[in-house]
Enzyme design. Structure first.
Site, PDB file in Angstrom:
ATOM      1  CG  ASP A  66      -4.878   7.741  14.474  1.00  0.00           C
ATOM      2  OD1 ASP A  66      -5.500   8.515  14.421  1.00  0.00           O
ATOM      3  OD2 ASP A  66      -4.254   7.397  15.539  1.00  0.00           O
ATOM      4  CD  GLU A 126      -7.150   2.615  19.100  1.00  0.00           C
ATOM      5  OE1 GLU A 126      -6.471   1.967  20.066  1.00  0.00           O
ATOM      6  OE2 GLU A 126      -7.502   3.673  19.344  1.00  0.00           O
TER       7      GLU A 126
END
Length: 368
Positions: A66, A126
């Site tokens: 990520d 997130e």
């Protein structure tokens, strides 16, 4: 550019979820300079591909990192600290991306392996619904036989050189709970003339709190009742999170919340509107793949740590629903501090550990 330089460049210029335009451009530039094929994915992500020199090129391994940051003002004071006010790589995604970059660099230098390797620099981990969902909606691996999807996360509870594993169920699903209680407000002293939304909401919170167990977390963290010392508001709004370790329990708890809402309506003569916003699914590691990775880690001199299920969530769960997958934890040392804080500072020696293990793991699966 080496792995440490790559990580520091990302750390210096962090970007929030689905705003990773500069980040993606930098990653693509570095990959292109190495001669690694790459293209955009999920708008602000990058998908890299390296074909091996032998074997069935339709069989593949996917490595995922990520790349988004958090809305935190960094206070580490390091030379490469965030230059973006109010944004910081406070969760270690810069480390994840750097490890993946290092692995791709090494495999591209000597692609003497079977099959095809994909590297996913994924945006938006997130926030709900998570960038993994958008990656998979593009179905980038539809023409391939995916042997494994591999991901990692830095962990300050583990020291550098330690790698943590949990076969099977590992991380919880996550959903947001929003509910509003509508009553009849008025003077706080005139109880007979009101239908108290605050009391009704409080009762509902306590009822939901009773759902908490080893397999379910239900916490209400925000309550808004805009009354006064002598004013009961018409409406009370509440927000919270729900975590479970199975999709079956997840669905059952949602039904139970709806039943509680109906009971609260009847008991207090109010109206309750419940909005459960679907988030990440559970992260469930492929058991065989996990044990094979643990044996490999031990054989390469890394210290293997057994991990318990954790109620934190990860959009990596989307991959585990479709493909054989493994998500493990990479030790960065207790001195790193707590993630999601302004002082989080992983030990950069962990980058070498992460790169070497992911490199060996990818080769092991590809050549199996």
């Amino acid at each position: 550019m080496d792995t440490k330089q790559f990580r520091r460049e990302l750390h210096r210029y962090p970007e929030l979820s689905f705003e990773e335009h500069r980040t993606a451009a930098f990653i693509a530039e570095q990959l292109t300079a190495l001669g690694i094929e790459n293209r955009p994915i999920a708008t602000t992500g990058v998908l890299a591909r390296i074909e091996g020199k032998r074997g069935n090129l339709k069989r593949c391994v996917v490595l995922r990192a990520d790349i988004d940051a958090l809305p935190i003002c960094e206070k580490t004071g390091v030379e490469w600290a965030s230059a973006v006010e109010g944004v910081m790589h406070g969760c270690g995604h810069d480390c994840h991306a750097a490890v993946l970059y290092g692995v791709l660099k090494r495999l591209n230098e000597n692609p003497d392996f079977e099959g095809t390797l994909f590297g996913v620099f994924q945006p938006g981990e997130e926030c709900n619904p998570g960038g993994a969902k958008f990656v998979l909606e593009e179905d980038p691996f539809k023409d391939y036989d995916v042997a494994a999807v591999i991901g990692e996360h830095v962990d300050a509870d583990l020291e550098v050189g330690e790698i943590g594993f949990c076969p099977g169920k590992f991380m919880a699903s996550t959903d947001e709970i929003h509910f509003t209680v509508e009553g009849v407000g008025g003077h706080a002293a005139m109880r007979s003339r009101i239908k108290d939304s605050v009391v009704a909401a409080a009762d509902m919170i306590m009822r939901l709190n009773a759902f908490n167990s080893d397999d379910c977390v239900l916490s209400i963290g925000r309550v808004i009742a805009e009354g006064a010392t002598n004013v009961i508001p018409d409406k009370t709004s509440c927000q919270g999170t729900m975590r479970t370790f199975s999709e079956k329990l997840r669905a059952r708890v949602k039904d139970m919340i709806a039943n509680v809402a109906e009971e609260i309506e009847y008991k207090y003569d109010v109206e309750v509107a419940v909005d459960i916003r679907h988030g990440y699914p559970c992260v469930e590691n492929n058991v065989q793949l996990t044990y094979e990775a643990m044996l490999l880690a031990e054989s390469r001199g890394f210290k293997v740590k057994d991990l318990e299920m954790r109620p934190t969530a990860e959009d990596f769960g989307y991959y585990t629903q479709i493909y054989p997958s493994l998500f493990y934890r990479l030790g960065v040392g207790q001195a790193a501090g707590r993630s999601h804080t302004a002082m989080f500072l992983p030990d950069e020696k962990a980058l070498d550990v992460g790169e070497e293990f992911m490199y060996q793991l990818a080769l092991s699966i590809l050549n199996k």
